[in-house]
Design an enzyme around this catalytic site. Structure first.
Site, PDB file in Angstrom:
ATOM      1  CD  GLU A   3     -12.437  -0.709 -23.565  1.00 60.13           C
ATOM      2  OE1 GLU A   3     -12.635  -1.911 -23.970  1.00 60.13           O
ATOM      3  OE2 GLU A   3     -13.450  -0.043 -23.198  1.00 60.13           O
ATOM      4  CG  HIS A  58      -2.138   0.968   1.193  1.00 62.11           C
ATOM      5  ND1 HIS A  58      -2.176   2.078   0.092  1.00 62.11           N
ATOM      6  CD2 HIS A  58      -3.343   0.639   1.618  1.00 62.11           C
ATOM      7  CE1 HIS A  58      -3.488   2.139   0.108  1.00 62.11           C
ATOM      8  NE2 HIS A  58      -4.155   1.720   1.218  1.00 62.11           N
TER       9      HIS A  58
END
Length: 449
Positions: free
Chosen positions: A394, A171
């Site tokens: 995408e 993280h």
């Protein structure tokens, strides 16, 4: 009314029957010029733990899993030039003792695996199946513990031709927003296009002031009381797990409920967002499900949630900032007020948490971390993955069928996930002891009676 998934789906598979074919390291495609180490901000340094996400893709005739895996491997090598820190290793600075990233180009992990199942056999992807953890390569066994990569990607093919991309990152490397940009860039480079966004890697933009100046009481933060505290307090209680699903119509009804009770109050329509009304609902149910004692109404309940500080700083932080640029906002009230206040008041209290997050407040919170060792502290944290847009990326083989973190049952964390079918709907993941869960369900349903 919102629906509740009381039990795991009947088709829930607990063992995905994974076979790992290969685990390797990926290195930057060319030499980088970064200084030897990367500074980590006070926000970054307390987030030294793994975040695991899985991205499911349906089969594509032009991009079978082995082709997609090779394209991803090549693209990741290219990305490790602008994201050179990702190929580094966590180190403690020998002079200051402060956590930093040694930008040594030691590489990230890459695993190729296969499942004996078809993707449709896996069942409901929204339901947080613990077996999804098998789609994550958690470590590179050939490396010592202190030399583990900050990022490992695993591509797992399914019998149908679909595949999953499991990613584990420390993280300290990304928050949710910067990880989404990383995924956008990964998709672009995989398609042999330029970077979608040029990352800003200057973590000094969130360095504490010198000298540090704490100008607010930070009720959302608490000092550590030992030298090696857990990131989040664990519980030994047995927990029930439920998924509460709200449709876009349910959320619209909550907004109308807030507006109807807001007449004469200070909450504006602009503050009555989907996140704020759902969070207010969850806070009401969670706070009042604590126990059944009358005296419980005097208890103060503190809700925590993350706020993106990029646009709130002066000057604003670049939206392309790669590090952790979220701070914890809080809302506090007695259970009596939560029980008796109109819904609009709860929404107002939630919005005040984000409104409080000005430039000076954010700088004060960052400076607090220079003086104290601490971590966000409250009754529970709302962790929202709802609008991050991981499933809108995408790739050459299309958008993910679904993207989600690998989650574990925690009483002190309530998660918001997007829905596969309803773009504006939300799935609320709640873990509570059985008695508290029963009351939470009752309170939840009352909002839609």
């Amino acid at each position: 009314m919102g629906t509740i998934s009381d039990d795991p789906p009947a088709t829930l598979i607990q063992d995905l029957k994974i076979t790992t074919q290969n685990v390797s390291l990926i290195f930057p495609s060319r030499k980088t010029e970064r200084k030897k180490s990367m500074f980590l901000s006070n926000i970054d340094k307390v987030l030294n733990f793994p975040v695991e996400t899985v991205h499911f893709f349906q089969s594509h005739e032009d991009f079978p899993p082995h082709v997609a895996a090779e394209k991803l491997k090549t693209a990741l090598s290219e990305l490790l030039v602008p994201y050179d820190f990702l190929a580094g290793r966590l180190r403690s600075n020998p002079e200051t003792g402060r956590l930093e990233i040694d930008c040594n180009s030691a590489g990230i992990g890459f695993a190729v695996a296969s499942s004996d199942y078809a993707l449709d056999d896996v069942g409901d992807l929204i339901y947080p199946n613990p077996a999804f953890g098998q789609l994550i390569c958690k470590s590179v066994d050939s490396l010592e513990q202190d030399d583990q990569p900050l990022c490992i990607v695993q591509v797992t093919s399914f019998r149908c031709g679909g595949f999953a991309m499991g990613i584990v990152t420390n993280h300290v490397t990304f928050d949710g927003l910067s990880f989404k940009i990383f995924l956008d860039n990964l998709a672009a480079v995989t398609a042999e296009k330029p970077l979608a966004v040029t990352p800003c890697n200057d973590r000094l933009l969130l360095a504490a002031r010198s000298p540090p100046c704490v100008t607010f009481p930070h009720h959302e933060l608490d000092k550590f009381h030992d030298s090696n505290p857990p990131v989040i307090d664990a519980t030994s209680q047995a927990l029930d797990f439920k998924v509460f699903r709200l449709t876009s119509d349910n959320i619209a009804n909550l907004k109308e409920k807030a507006k109807a009770s807001a007449i004469g109050s200070h909450v504006s329509d602009a503050r009555i967002t989907g996140f704020n009304v759902v969070t207010a609902l969850v806070w009401h149910c969670k706070a009042l499900s604590w126990d059944n004692k009358e005296s419980n109404l005097d208890r103060v309940s503190t809700l925590l949630y993350a706020v993106n500080i990029r646009p709130r700083l002066i000057p604003p932080l670049p939206m392309s900032y790669t590090g952790n640029a979220v701070l914890t906002a809080y809302a506090r009230a007695t259970c009596k007020e939560i029980d008796e206040a109109p819904f609009s008041r709860l929404v107002e209290l939630v919005t005040e948490g984000a409104k409080r997050m000005t430039d000076e407040y954010a700088r004060s919170a960052i400076d607090w971390g220079d003086i104290y060792q601490g971590f966000p502290n409250g009754e529970f944290l709302v962790s929202s993955w709802w609008k991050l847009g991981f499933d809108e990326v995408e790739y050459p083989w299309g958008r993910p069928k679904y993207s989600c973190p690998v989650v574990f049952q925690r009483k002190d964390i309530i998660l918001f996930f997007p829905d596969i079918d309803d773009n504006n709907g939300v799935n609320i993941l709640v873990s509570l002891p059985s008695k508290e869960m029963s009351k939470f369900k009752t309170l939840f349903h009352k909002y839609f009676d």
